[in-house]
Write a protein that holds these residues in place. Sequence first.
Motif, PDB file in Angstrom:
ATOM      1  N   ASP A 184     -12.891  -7.078  13.710  1.00  0.00           N
ATOM      2  CA  ASP A 184     -12.274  -7.738  12.564  1.00  0.00           C
ATOM      3  C   ASP A 184     -12.419  -6.958  11.265  1.00  0.00           C
ATOM      4  OD1 ASP A 184     -11.271  -9.768  14.083  1.00  0.00           O
ATOM      5  OD2 ASP A 184     -12.849 -11.212  13.612  1.00  0.00           O
ATOM      6  N   THR A 185     -13.201  -5.877  11.256  1.00  0.00           N
ATOM      7  CA  THR A 185     -13.244  -5.033  10.063  1.00  0.00           C
ATOM      8  C   THR A 185     -11.902  -4.327   9.853  1.00  0.00           C
ATOM      9  OG1 THR A 185     -14.128  -3.137  11.302  1.00  0.00           O
ATOM     10  CG2 THR A 185     -15.722  -4.635  10.298  1.00  0.00           C
ATOM     11  N   LEU A 186     -11.072  -4.309  10.901  1.00  0.00           N
ATOM     12  CA  LEU A 186      -9.761  -3.683  10.778  1.00  0.00           C
ATOM     13  C   LEU A 186      -8.744  -4.572  10.067  1.00  0.00           C
ATOM     14  CD1 LEU A 186      -9.369  -2.117  14.341  1.00  0.00           C
ATOM     15  CD2 LEU A 186      -9.533  -0.856  12.193  1.00  0.00           C
ATOM     16  N   ILE A 187      -9.031  -5.856   9.938  1.00  0.00           N
ATOM     17  CA  ILE A 187      -8.034  -6.785   9.395  1.00  0.00           C
ATOM     18  C   ILE A 187      -7.617  -6.392   7.983  1.00  0.00           C
ATOM     19  CG2 ILE A 187      -7.619  -9.156   8.655  1.00  0.00           C
ATOM     20  CD1 ILE A 187      -9.234 -10.098  11.057  1.00  0.00           C
ATOM     21  N   THR A 188      -8.594  -6.166   7.105  1.00  0.00           N
ATOM     22  CA  THR A 188      -8.271  -5.790   5.731  1.00  0.00           C
ATOM     23  C   THR A 188      -7.573  -4.437   5.678  1.00  0.00           C
ATOM     24  OG1 THR A 188     -10.153  -7.028   4.869  1.00  0.00           O
ATOM     25  CG2 THR A 188      -9.210  -5.343   3.432  1.00  0.00           C
ATOM     26  N   ILE A 189      -8.037  -3.512   6.519  1.00  0.00           N
ATOM     27  CA  ILE A 189      -7.435  -2.176   6.541  1.00  0.00           C
ATOM     28  C   ILE A 189      -5.968  -2.261   6.922  1.00  0.00           C
ATOM     29  CG2 ILE A 189      -7.465   0.044   7.752  1.00  0.00           C
ATOM     30  CD1 ILE A 189     -10.515  -0.309   8.026  1.00  0.00           C
ATOM     31  N   LEU A 190      -5.655  -3.077   7.933  1.00  0.00           N
ATOM     32  CA  LEU A 190      -4.285  -3.143   8.426  1.00  0.00           C
ATOM     33  C   LEU A 190      -3.386  -4.039   7.593  1.00  0.00           C
ATOM     34  CD1 LEU A 190      -4.897  -3.262  12.282  1.00  0.00           C
ATOM     35  CD2 LEU A 190      -4.435  -1.284  10.827  1.00  0.00           C
ATOM     36  N   SER A 191      -3.940  -5.056   6.984  1.00  0.00           N
ATOM     37  CA  SER A 191      -3.110  -5.975   6.190  1.00  0.00           C
ATOM     38  C   SER A 191      -2.961  -5.503   4.752  1.00  0.00           C
ATOM     39  CB  SER A 191      -3.686  -7.387   6.233  1.00  0.00           C
ATOM     40  OG  SER A 191      -4.999  -7.403   5.689  1.00  0.00           O
ATOM     41  N   GLU A 192      -4.067  -5.092   4.124  1.00  0.00           N
ATOM     42  CA  GLU A 192      -4.027  -4.683   2.720  1.00  0.00           C
ATOM     43  C   GLU A 192      -3.902  -3.168   2.553  1.00  0.00           C
ATOM     44  OE1 GLU A 192      -3.891  -6.974   0.450  1.00  0.00           O
ATOM     45  OE2 GLU A 192      -4.235  -8.601   1.885  1.00  0.00           O
ATOM     46  N   LYS A 193      -4.056  -2.434   3.653  1.00  0.00           N
ATOM     47  CA  LYS A 193      -4.047  -0.965   3.610  1.00  0.00           C
ATOM     48  C   LYS A 193      -5.089  -0.450   2.603  1.00  0.00           C
ATOM     49  CE  LYS A 193      -0.677  -0.655   6.576  1.00  0.00           C
ATOM     50  NZ  LYS A 193      -0.576  -2.073   6.924  1.00  0.00           N
ATOM     51  N   THR A 194      -6.219  -1.151   2.592  1.00  0.00           N
ATOM     52  CA  THR A 194      -7.294  -0.853   1.651  1.00  0.00           C
ATOM     53  C   THR A 194      -8.632  -0.987   2.364  1.00  0.00           C
ATOM     54  OG1 THR A 194      -6.033  -1.659  -0.241  1.00  0.00           O
ATOM     55  CG2 THR A 194      -8.415  -1.574  -0.501  1.00  0.00           C
ATOM     56  N   LEU A 195      -9.558  -0.108   2.031  1.00  0.00           N
ATOM     57  CA  LEU A 195     -10.912  -0.179   2.579  1.00  0.00           C
ATOM     58  C   LEU A 195     -11.889  -0.285   1.402  1.00  0.00           C
ATOM     59  CD1 LEU A 195     -12.980  -0.105   4.810  1.00  0.00           C
ATOM     60  CD2 LEU A 195     -12.730   2.380   4.919  1.00  0.00           C
ATOM     61  N   PRO A 196     -12.420  -1.472   1.126  1.00  0.00           N
ATOM     62  CA  PRO A 196     -13.353  -1.636   0.006  1.00  0.00           C
ATOM     63  C   PRO A 196     -14.683  -0.924   0.278  1.00  0.00           C
ATOM     64  CG  PRO A 196     -12.425  -3.750   0.717  1.00  0.00           C
ATOM     65  CD  PRO A 196     -12.106  -2.750   1.777  1.00  0.00           C
ATOM     66  N   ILE A 197     -15.282  -0.389  -0.795  1.00  0.00           N
ATOM     67  CA  ILE A 197     -16.621   0.197  -0.730  1.00  0.00           C
ATOM     68  C   ILE A 197     -17.456  -0.546  -1.771  1.00  0.00           C
ATOM     69  CG2 ILE A 197     -17.983   2.334  -0.762  1.00  0.00           C
ATOM     70  CD1 ILE A 197     -15.362   3.884  -0.540  1.00  0.00           C
ATOM     71  N   PRO A 198     -17.963  -1.736  -1.435  1.00  0.00           N
ATOM     72  CA  PRO A 198     -18.644  -2.565  -2.447  1.00  0.00           C
ATOM     73  C   PRO A 198     -19.885  -1.900  -3.031  1.00  0.00           C
ATOM     74  CG  PRO A 198     -18.868  -3.490  -0.224  1.00  0.00           C
ATOM     75  CD  PRO A 198     -17.864  -2.411  -0.131  1.00  0.00           C
ATOM     76  N   GLU A 199     -20.560  -1.040  -2.279  1.00  0.00           N
ATOM     77  CA  GLU A 199     -21.761  -0.376  -2.790  1.00  0.00           C
ATOM     78  C   GLU A 199     -21.452   0.500  -4.000  1.00  0.00           C
ATOM     79  OE1 GLU A 199     -22.273  -0.731   1.736  1.00  0.00           O
ATOM     80  OE2 GLU A 199     -20.673  -0.287   0.286  1.00  0.00           O
ATOM     81  N   LEU A 200     -20.212   0.988  -4.080  1.00  0.00           N
ATOM     82  CA  LEU A 200     -19.810   1.845  -5.186  1.00  0.00           C
ATOM     83  C   LEU A 200     -18.869   1.138  -6.156  1.00  0.00           C
ATOM     84  CD1 LEU A 200     -19.065   5.187  -3.263  1.00  0.00           C
ATOM     85  CD2 LEU A 200     -21.209   4.455  -4.332  1.00  0.00           C
ATOM     86  N   GLY A 201     -18.485  -0.104  -5.822  1.00  0.00           N
ATOM     87  CA  GLY A 201     -17.507  -0.792  -6.645  1.00  0.00           C
ATOM     88  C   GLY A 201     -16.157  -0.103  -6.615  1.00  0.00           C
ATOM     89  N   GLN A 202     -15.826   0.522  -5.473  1.00  0.00           N
ATOM     90  CA  GLN A 202     -14.588   1.286  -5.346  1.00  0.00           C
ATOM     91  C   GLN A 202     -13.860   0.864  -4.075  1.00  0.00           C
ATOM     92  OE1 GLN A 202     -15.523   5.472  -5.470  1.00  0.00           O
ATOM     93  NE2 GLN A 202     -16.779   5.295  -7.316  1.00  0.00           N
ATOM     94  N   GLU A 203     -12.728   1.482  -3.850  1.00  0.00           N
ATOM     95  CA  GLU A 203     -11.968   1.251  -2.632  1.00  0.00           C
ATOM     96  C   GLU A 203     -11.160   2.492  -2.297  1.00  0.00           C
ATOM     97  OE1 GLU A 203      -9.390  -2.024  -3.519  1.00  0.00           O
ATOM     98  OE2 GLU A 203      -7.916  -0.766  -4.551  1.00  0.00           O
ATOM     99  N   VAL A 204     -10.802   2.608  -1.035  1.00  0.00           N
ATOM    100  CA  VAL A 204      -9.907   3.671  -0.592  1.00  0.00           C
ATOM    101  C   VAL A 204      -8.591   3.015  -0.213  1.00  0.00           C
ATOM    102  CG1 VAL A 204      -9.454   5.403   1.193  1.00  0.00           C
ATOM    103  CG2 VAL A 204     -11.748   5.184   0.208  1.00  0.00           C
ATOM    104  N   GLN A 205      -7.535   3.456  -0.857  1.00  0.00           N
ATOM    105  CA  GLN A 205      -6.213   2.939  -0.538  1.00  0.00           C
ATOM    106  C   GLN A 205      -5.484   3.935   0.358  1.00  0.00           C
ATOM    107  OE1 GLN A 205      -4.615   2.042  -4.560  1.00  0.00           O
ATOM    108  NE2 GLN A 205      -4.553  -0.082  -3.844  1.00  0.00           N
ATOM    109  N   ALA A 206      -4.876   3.420   1.397  1.00  0.00           N
ATOM    110  CA  ALA A 206      -4.155   4.286   2.330  1.00  0.00           C
ATOM    111  C   ALA A 206      -2.937   4.889   1.633  1.00  0.00           C
ATOM    112  CB  ALA A 206      -3.722   3.493   3.555  1.00  0.00           C
ATOM    113  N   VAL A 207      -2.689   6.167   1.909  1.00  0.00           N
ATOM    114  CA  VAL A 207      -1.498   6.824   1.379  1.00  0.00           C
ATOM    115  C   VAL A 207      -0.415   6.799   2.453  1.00  0.00           C
ATOM    116  CG1 VAL A 207      -2.864   8.284  -0.137  1.00  0.00           C
ATOM    117  CG2 VAL A 207      -2.248   9.119   2.132  1.00  0.00           C
ATOM    118  N   ARG A 208       0.812   7.071   2.043  1.00  0.00           N
ATOM    119  CA  ARG A 208       1.933   7.048   2.975  1.00  0.00           C
ATOM    120  C   ARG A 208       1.681   7.999   4.134  1.00  0.00           C
ATOM    121  NH1 ARG A 208       6.667   4.644   1.354  1.00  0.00           N
ATOM    122  NH2 ARG A 208       6.747   3.942  -0.815  1.00  0.00           N
ATOM    123  N   GLY A 209       2.050   7.548   5.323  1.00  0.00           N
ATOM    124  CA  GLY A 209       1.804   8.324   6.535  1.00  0.00           C
ATOM    125  C   GLY A 209       0.676   7.763   7.373  1.00  0.00           C
ATOM    126  N   PHE A 210      -0.171   6.924   6.745  1.00  0.00           N
ATOM    127  CA  PHE A 210      -1.282   6.332   7.508  1.00  0.00           C
ATOM    128  C   PHE A 210      -0.781   5.262   8.461  1.00  0.00           C
ATOM    129  CE2 PHE A 210      -4.073   2.563   7.811  1.00  0.00           C
ATOM    130  CZ  PHE A 210      -5.052   3.101   8.617  1.00  0.00           C
TER     131      PHE A 210
END
Length: 378
Positions: A184-210
């Motif tokens: 279920d960790t894939l749910i946010t990645i596949l729906s929002e195309k985003t991977l949060p990094i709460p430890e850094l207060g940042q996120e990785v957003q998928a770019v086109r082609g992913f």
Amino acid sequence: MRTSVDPMSVEQSPSEYATAEALRPHAEDAFAAELAALAAQDDRPRPDRWKLSPWAVATYLLGGALTDGTVITPKYVGPRRIVEVAVTTLATDRALLLLGVPGTAKTWVSEHLAAAVSGDSTLLVQGTAGTPEESVRYGWNYAQLLAHGPSRDALVPSPVMRAMREGRVARVEELTRIPADVQDTLITILSEKTLPIPELGQEVQAVRGFNLIATANDRDRGVNDLSSALRRRFNTVVLPLPESAEAEVDIVARRVEQIGRSLDLPAVPDGVYEIRRVVTVFRELRGGVTADGRTKLKSPSGTLSTAEAISVVTGGLALAAHFGDGVLRAGDVAAGILGAVVRDPAADRVIWQEYLEAVVRERDGWSDFYRACREVTA
């Protein structure tokens, strides 16, 4: 795209030497010439960061002849529409789930799709019962973490995170073997195309082609059903078993030939007759009926997949090469067939012996096969 190098060159780096000497090169290395030929002649629209157009990707998998005479070998033998749907899915915002019983080429198709789309099939998460969440999201370099605290330098990206950053295709093998909470960790990645990094207060957003390709089967032990929320994020494509015996013989012969070349084994054409007999045995026991439909059979506990037939024939070719005259014969495949069929020593052995006596013994031209199988069974 990586290129092969001369293994004897004194100027090779360790990584280059490993590629040249690889027992099983990655798809983008093994078929680099075909991918380059397709790219050179591919004038159709390509999605962002794709190495080939969807049409060229399908041609790479299904095979064909290009206008310059280059022959593209089939990587998958099956319905064209299945490949077209799989390729089209990767060009959308939905992930692809390749579903099928064991041995239906799910991993093989996944690898070649990633190689053709991204030029890189190595962004892989191997699913097991022990796959941790870090394999899907990210981990930490603990030396850096202890010395300097959470930082980008201390973060270790997963293959999925790398694919998101670079606009490539990631692969998750045996998704249903991964624990449900990790799935279920894939749910946010596949729906929002985003991977949060709460430890850094940042996120990785998928770019086109992913995008992401997952494989799964529901007939094996250790299966964890996908949640409805996760399953909705995938377009599911079911890979069937080969429809006909001839199609399965063709698949086995092609794969064994490819494997045999890397192992310096005898040429497949010398063993096509035995390949056909192995496939016949597997299909009859798998289907529970003889090829002519006249005799009902009990099916053993194993799957008797096309992949297992490839393994049996490859092992038989090795026996023929090292302990025979180089020609594949019944005695070379008999032990491998026994090992594939008899998984449960009690129940499967009875099923196998009944098949030998009721079917193989009475079949014209199979007397040598019957004797070889009886010898290893005894």
